[in-house]
Design a protein around this motif. Structure first.
Motif, PDB file in Angstrom:
ATOM      1  N   ALA A  28       2.608   4.211   0.823  1.00 22.68           N
ATOM      2  CA  ALA A  28       2.335   4.707   2.164  1.00 22.68           C
ATOM      3  C   ALA A  28       1.516   3.735   3.004  1.00 22.68           C
ATOM      4  O   ALA A  28       1.688   3.653   4.208  1.00 22.68           O
ATOM      5  N   ASP A  29       0.617   2.986   2.373  1.00 17.76           N
ATOM      6  CA  ASP A  29      -0.227   2.068   3.129  1.00 17.76           C
ATOM      7  C   ASP A  29       0.336   0.653   3.199  1.00 17.76           C
ATOM      8  O   ASP A  29      -0.228  -0.213   3.831  1.00 17.76           O
ATOM      9  N   ALA A  30       1.471   0.402   2.545  1.00 13.60           N
ATOM     10  CA  ALA A  30       2.084  -0.928   2.567  1.00 13.60           C
ATOM     11  C   ALA A  30       2.894  -1.094   3.850  1.00 13.60           C
ATOM     12  O   ALA A  30       3.482  -0.156   4.358  1.00 13.60           O
ATOM     13  N   VAL A  31       2.916  -2.312   4.341  1.00 12.21           N
ATOM     14  CA  VAL A  31       3.627  -2.624   5.577  1.00 12.21           C
ATOM     15  C   VAL A  31       4.428  -3.887   5.334  1.00 12.21           C
ATOM     16  O   VAL A  31       3.952  -4.813   4.689  1.00 12.21           O
ATOM     17  N   LEU A  34       9.859  -5.406   8.490  1.00 14.78           N
ATOM     18  CA  LEU A  34      10.754  -4.426   9.085  1.00 14.78           C
ATOM     19  C   LEU A  34       9.973  -3.273   9.694  1.00 14.78           C
ATOM     20  O   LEU A  34      10.326  -2.772  10.759  1.00 14.78           O
ATOM     21  N   ASP A  35       8.884  -2.857   9.046  1.00 16.16           N
ATOM     22  CA  ASP A  35       8.029  -1.814   9.611  1.00 16.16           C
ATOM     23  C   ASP A  35       7.462  -2.262  10.956  1.00 16.16           C
ATOM     24  O   ASP A  35       7.478  -1.511  11.930  1.00 16.16           O
ATOM     25  N   VAL A  36       6.953  -3.484  10.996  1.00 13.16           N
ATOM     26  CA  VAL A  36       6.363  -4.010  12.226  1.00 13.16           C
ATOM     27  C   VAL A  36       7.431  -4.154  13.294  1.00 13.16           C
ATOM     28  O   VAL A  36       7.258  -3.720  14.426  1.00 13.16           O
ATOM     29  N   THR A  75       5.573 -11.932  10.068  1.00 16.11           N
ATOM     30  CA  THR A  75       5.159 -12.118   8.678  1.00 16.11           C
ATOM     31  C   THR A  75       4.035 -11.131   8.374  1.00 16.11           C
ATOM     32  O   THR A  75       3.114 -10.981   9.166  1.00 16.11           O
ATOM     33  N   VAL A  76       4.135 -10.483   7.230  1.00 14.52           N
ATOM     34  CA  VAL A  76       3.105  -9.533   6.810  1.00 14.52           C
ATOM     35  C   VAL A  76       2.555  -9.975   5.462  1.00 14.52           C
ATOM     36  O   VAL A  76       3.313 -10.198   4.525  1.00 14.52           O
ATOM     37  N   ASP A  77       1.234 -10.127   5.394  1.00 13.67           N
ATOM     38  CA  ASP A  77       0.558 -10.433   4.134  1.00 13.67           C
ATOM     39  C   ASP A  77      -0.162  -9.154   3.719  1.00 13.67           C
ATOM     40  O   ASP A  77      -1.219  -8.806   4.261  1.00 13.67           O
ATOM     41  N   LYS A  78       0.421  -8.446   2.770  1.00 10.52           N
ATOM     42  CA  LYS A  78      -0.112  -7.146   2.349  1.00 10.52           C
ATOM     43  C   LYS A  78      -1.485  -7.269   1.704  1.00 10.52           C
ATOM     44  O   LYS A  78      -2.349  -6.421   1.897  1.00 10.52           O
ATOM     45  N   LYS A  79      -1.689  -8.334   0.933  1.00  7.74           N
ATOM     46  CA  LYS A  79      -2.963  -8.504   0.229  1.00  7.74           C
ATOM     47  C   LYS A  79      -4.118  -8.707   1.201  1.00  7.74           C
ATOM     48  O   LYS A  79      -5.204  -8.184   0.997  1.00  7.74           O
ATOM     49  N   LEU A  80      -3.873  -9.485   2.234  1.00 15.01           N
ATOM     50  CA  LEU A  80      -4.933  -9.766   3.208  1.00 15.01           C
ATOM     51  C   LEU A  80      -4.950  -8.781   4.374  1.00 15.01           C
ATOM     52  O   LEU A  80      -5.846  -8.815   5.210  1.00 15.01           O
ATOM     53  N   GLY A  81      -3.945  -7.926   4.468  1.00 19.83           N
ATOM     54  CA  GLY A  81      -3.868  -6.987   5.585  1.00 19.83           C
ATOM     55  C   GLY A  81      -3.668  -7.714   6.908  1.00 19.83           C
ATOM     56  O   GLY A  81      -4.287  -7.376   7.910  1.00 19.83           O
ATOM     57  N   ILE A  85       2.696 -12.563  14.180  1.00 14.39           N
ATOM     58  CA  ILE A  85       3.875 -12.490  15.037  1.00 14.39           C
ATOM     59  C   ILE A  85       3.967 -13.779  15.834  1.00 14.39           C
ATOM     60  O   ILE A  85       2.996 -14.208  16.461  1.00 14.39           O
ATOM     61  N   THR A  86       5.144 -14.366  15.803  1.00 10.93           N
ATOM     62  CA  THR A  86       5.409 -15.561  16.592  1.00 10.93           C
ATOM     63  C   THR A  86       6.566 -15.226  17.516  1.00 10.93           C
ATOM     64  O   THR A  86       7.633 -14.805  17.051  1.00 10.93           O
ATOM     65  N   PHE A  87       6.368 -15.374  18.810  1.00  9.43           N
ATOM     66  CA  PHE A  87       7.438 -15.069  19.757  1.00  9.43           C
ATOM     67  C   PHE A  87       7.792 -16.316  20.552  1.00  9.43           C
ATOM     68  O   PHE A  87       7.004 -17.252  20.654  1.00  9.43           O
ATOM     69  N   THR A  88       8.986 -16.324  21.110  1.00 10.84           N
ATOM     70  CA  THR A  88       9.500 -17.487  21.822  1.00 10.84           C
ATOM     71  C   THR A  88       9.827 -17.110  23.260  1.00 10.84           C
ATOM     72  O   THR A  88      10.811 -16.396  23.505  1.00 10.84           O
TER      73      THR A  88
END
Length: 165
Positions: A28-31, A34-36, A75-81, A85-88
């Motif tokens: 439930a707390d993982a992201v 695709l979630d983002v 990019t999501v780093d679950k360990k570091l929370g 986001i990189t946009f163009t």
């Protein structure tokens, strides 16, 4: 040709079809990205807190349709929370790049717990003033000051909650 637009004729891409997840395969707390992406683009299966697609501040198209944002740019780093986001922007001299980044930040602040660290940057080499834009988007005080500006806040809200798409 429309006068006053930075990019009067943007390339518009078709929206990609999204496939809903059959089941919740992670905690439930993982992201994940695709979630983002689902929250940023309001995919109902990815978020209970769905809103409309984030609209470009200059055109009646979503950031996905203009290829400003994609799932691959998150990019999501679950360990570091941490969410990166990189946009163009559609053009290198886009004056709306900071507004786009601010829209992304506000949407994530509304959708994710505060313990997530969010970094928003323009793609390397995609903007003439890349370092300045990145600094503005990741400085808490500058973001807070920008959101206190009523006209800028109204523009951000229009992009987040527009029904024009």
């Amino acid at each position: 040709m429309t006068l006053g637009l930075i990019n009067a004729n943007p390339v518009v891409h078709a929206k990609k079809e999204r496939i809903a997840r059959a089941e919740d395969t992670h905690a439930a707390d993982a992201v994940d990205s695709l979630d983002v992406f689902g929250i940023l683009l309001s995919i109902p299966s990815s978020s209970e807190n769905s809103v409309r697609d984030i609209r470009d501040p200059e055109h009646p198209y979503s950031l996905e349709q203009l290829s400003v944002l994609s799932e691959e740019s998150i990019t999501v780093d679950k360990k570091l929370g941490r969410i990166q986001i990189t946009f163009t922007p559609t053009v290198q001299h886009c004056s709306m790049a900071t507004v786009i980044g601010l829209c992304l930040r506000v949407k994530l602040l509304q959708s994710f717990p505060l313990h997530f660290k969010v970094d928003i940057n323009v793609s390397p080499g995609s903007h003439a003033d890349e370092a300045s834009v990145n600094k503005q988007l990741n400085d808490k005080e500058r973001v807070a000051a920008a959101l206190e500006n009523p006209s800028l806040r109204q523009l951000v809200d229009e992009c987040l909650f527009s029904s024009e798409l």
